[in-house]
Design a protein around this motif. Sequence first.
Motif, PDB file in Angstrom:
ATOM      1  N   ARG A 195       0.824  -1.214   0.000  1.00 28.32           N
ATOM      2  CA  ARG A 195       0.000   0.000   0.000  1.00 28.32           C
ATOM      3  C   ARG A 195       0.855   1.260   0.000  1.00 28.32           C
ATOM      4  O   ARG A 195       0.624   2.177  -0.793  1.00 28.32           O
ATOM      5  CB  ARG A 195      -0.933  -0.011   1.216  1.00 28.32           C
ATOM      6  CG  ARG A 195      -1.625   1.322   1.466  1.00 28.32           C
ATOM      7  CD  ARG A 195      -2.659   1.234   2.555  1.00 28.32           C
ATOM      8  NE  ARG A 195      -3.915   0.754   2.016  1.00 28.32           N
ATOM      9  CZ  ARG A 195      -4.773   1.509   1.365  1.00 28.32           C
ATOM     10  NH1 ARG A 195      -4.511   2.784   1.150  1.00 28.32           N
ATOM     11  NH2 ARG A 195      -5.898   1.021   0.893  1.00 28.32           N
ATOM     12  N   GLN A 196       1.825   1.338   0.906  1.00 33.80           N
ATOM     13  CA  GLN A 196       2.547   2.590   1.122  1.00 33.80           C
ATOM     14  C   GLN A 196       3.660   2.816   0.110  1.00 33.80           C
ATOM     15  O   GLN A 196       3.944   3.953  -0.252  1.00 33.80           O
ATOM     16  CB  GLN A 196       3.107   2.615   2.546  1.00 33.80           C
ATOM     17  CG  GLN A 196       2.035   2.614   3.621  1.00 33.80           C
ATOM     18  CD  GLN A 196       2.571   2.268   5.002  1.00 33.80           C
ATOM     19  OE1 GLN A 196       3.774   2.358   5.254  1.00 33.80           O
ATOM     20  NE2 GLN A 196       1.690   1.850   5.888  1.00 33.80           N
ATOM     21  N   GLY A 199       1.971   1.495  -3.743  1.00 32.58           N
ATOM     22  CA  GLY A 199       0.788   2.311  -3.966  1.00 32.58           C
ATOM     23  C   GLY A 199       1.079   3.778  -4.181  1.00 32.58           C
ATOM     24  O   GLY A 199       0.232   4.517  -4.691  1.00 32.58           O
ATOM     25  N   ALA A 210      -0.181  -2.727  -6.921  1.00 31.70           N
ATOM     26  CA  ALA A 210      -0.597  -2.628  -5.519  1.00 31.70           C
ATOM     27  C   ALA A 210      -2.102  -2.829  -5.396  1.00 31.70           C
ATOM     28  O   ALA A 210      -2.571  -3.582  -4.526  1.00 31.70           O
ATOM     29  CB  ALA A 210      -0.192  -1.272  -4.946  1.00 31.70           C
ATOM     30  N   LEU A 214      -3.772  -6.037  -3.409  1.00 34.18           N
ATOM     31  CA  LEU A 214      -4.613  -5.808  -2.240  1.00 34.18           C
ATOM     32  C   LEU A 214      -6.022  -6.349  -2.473  1.00 34.18           C
ATOM     33  O   LEU A 214      -6.618  -6.974  -1.585  1.00 34.18           O
ATOM     34  CB  LEU A 214      -4.653  -4.323  -1.909  1.00 34.18           C
ATOM     35  CG  LEU A 214      -3.326  -3.714  -1.419  1.00 34.18           C
ATOM     36  CD1 LEU A 214      -3.439  -2.195  -1.297  1.00 34.18           C
ATOM     37  CD2 LEU A 214      -2.901  -4.329  -0.086  1.00 34.18           C
ATOM     38  N   GLU A 219      -7.862  -7.144   0.824  1.00 35.13           N
ATOM     39  CA  GLU A 219      -7.478  -5.969   1.594  1.00 35.13           C
ATOM     40  C   GLU A 219      -8.036  -4.698   0.947  1.00 35.13           C
ATOM     41  O   GLU A 219      -8.408  -4.703  -0.231  1.00 35.13           O
ATOM     42  CB  GLU A 219      -5.947  -5.869   1.686  1.00 35.13           C
ATOM     43  CG  GLU A 219      -5.271  -7.065   2.346  1.00 35.13           C
ATOM     44  CD  GLU A 219      -5.505  -7.124   3.846  1.00 35.13           C
ATOM     45  OE1 GLU A 219      -5.880  -6.083   4.435  1.00 35.13           O
ATOM     46  OE2 GLU A 219      -5.306  -8.206   4.420  1.00 35.13           O
ATOM     47  N   SER A 221      -8.066  -1.387  -0.921  1.00 36.37           N
ATOM     48  CA  SER A 221      -7.216  -0.658  -1.870  1.00 36.37           C
ATOM     49  C   SER A 221      -7.750   0.734  -2.146  1.00 36.37           C
ATOM     50  O   SER A 221      -7.273   1.405  -3.060  1.00 36.37           O
ATOM     51  CB  SER A 221      -7.100  -1.429  -3.188  1.00 36.37           C
ATOM     52  OG  SER A 221      -8.363  -1.497  -3.847  1.00 36.37           O
ATOM     53  N   LEU A 224      -6.008   4.429  -3.523  1.00 30.97           N
ATOM     54  CA  LEU A 224      -4.858   4.246  -4.406  1.00 30.97           C
ATOM     55  C   LEU A 224      -5.269   4.566  -5.833  1.00 30.97           C
ATOM     56  O   LEU A 224      -6.372   4.247  -6.271  1.00 30.97           O
ATOM     57  CB  LEU A 224      -4.318   2.816  -4.319  1.00 30.97           C
ATOM     58  CG  LEU A 224      -3.830   2.357  -2.946  1.00 30.97           C
ATOM     59  CD1 LEU A 224      -3.199   0.979  -3.059  1.00 30.97           C
ATOM     60  CD2 LEU A 224      -2.843   3.349  -2.342  1.00 30.97           C
TER      61      LEU A 224
END
Length: 259
Positions: A195-196, A199, A210, A214, A219, A221, A224
């Motif tokens: 993510r970080q 993303g 990413a 995700l 997860e 997303s 993004l």
Amino acid sequence: MSDAQEPLALTALPAPQETLTQTNWAELDHALGPATNAPEMLADLLDTSQAVRTRALHDVYGLLHHQNTIYPATVPTALYVAAILPDPRTTRSVDKDSQAFPGNIRAELLAWIDSVGTAVTDEADASGRRIGFPLDEDPPSVAVRAIRPLLFSAALDYVDDTDRHVREAAIAACIPLADDPRLRRHRADLVPLVRQVLGSSQLWQHRERAIDALDAWGEDSSGLEGQRNPFLFCDTDLAPGSFAWRADSIEGCSEEPPF
């Protein structure tokens, strides 16, 4: 070293020189037949000449993993590539063009591992089954699947690298390898990195990677941003750069149109 026709029972990466000298390359094929020239091209990845390194990298893609194919010679190549990642010589550069991702040869080698891992995911298996080619009937693919934990560990060492390009390539490489049932528990640790870091990448390919990862992992997303304009997939400012992406390019485009 075990023949690539049989799954490899390895608990640690062999030393690079061991792979070069103890693999029976003549019995293993790559895109053009027996891989007798593989040791030379692999050793050239660490050559002092940038031109030699660049040619070797092209050969590793074009011969040992041509168009995402897993050949018998791809298996020991993957072990060698993973084993040389810590070598300081992999921080050297290679020639780039308008389609090149930024980064040194270590980033490029991680991208190659990413490509190999992607070729043996469950998604790749499902695609193969639809056309009558399940991965479990392809011995080289079975062998690559067997060594995914070793490749994952090698890539994982660089997910916090100070070089942004290496860091992104390492995280991207971990994504398909974590498809292995033995590695899925690591997804939770990868989520914040995906993510970080991916993303927020300047490369739309990593940002979209990413989002896809995700989403596939269940997860969040949201927030993004992937490719803003899907019709710019051939734009030179958006073109992908690793040799892995270029291996499938058509008339200069990075991938098939996203529609």
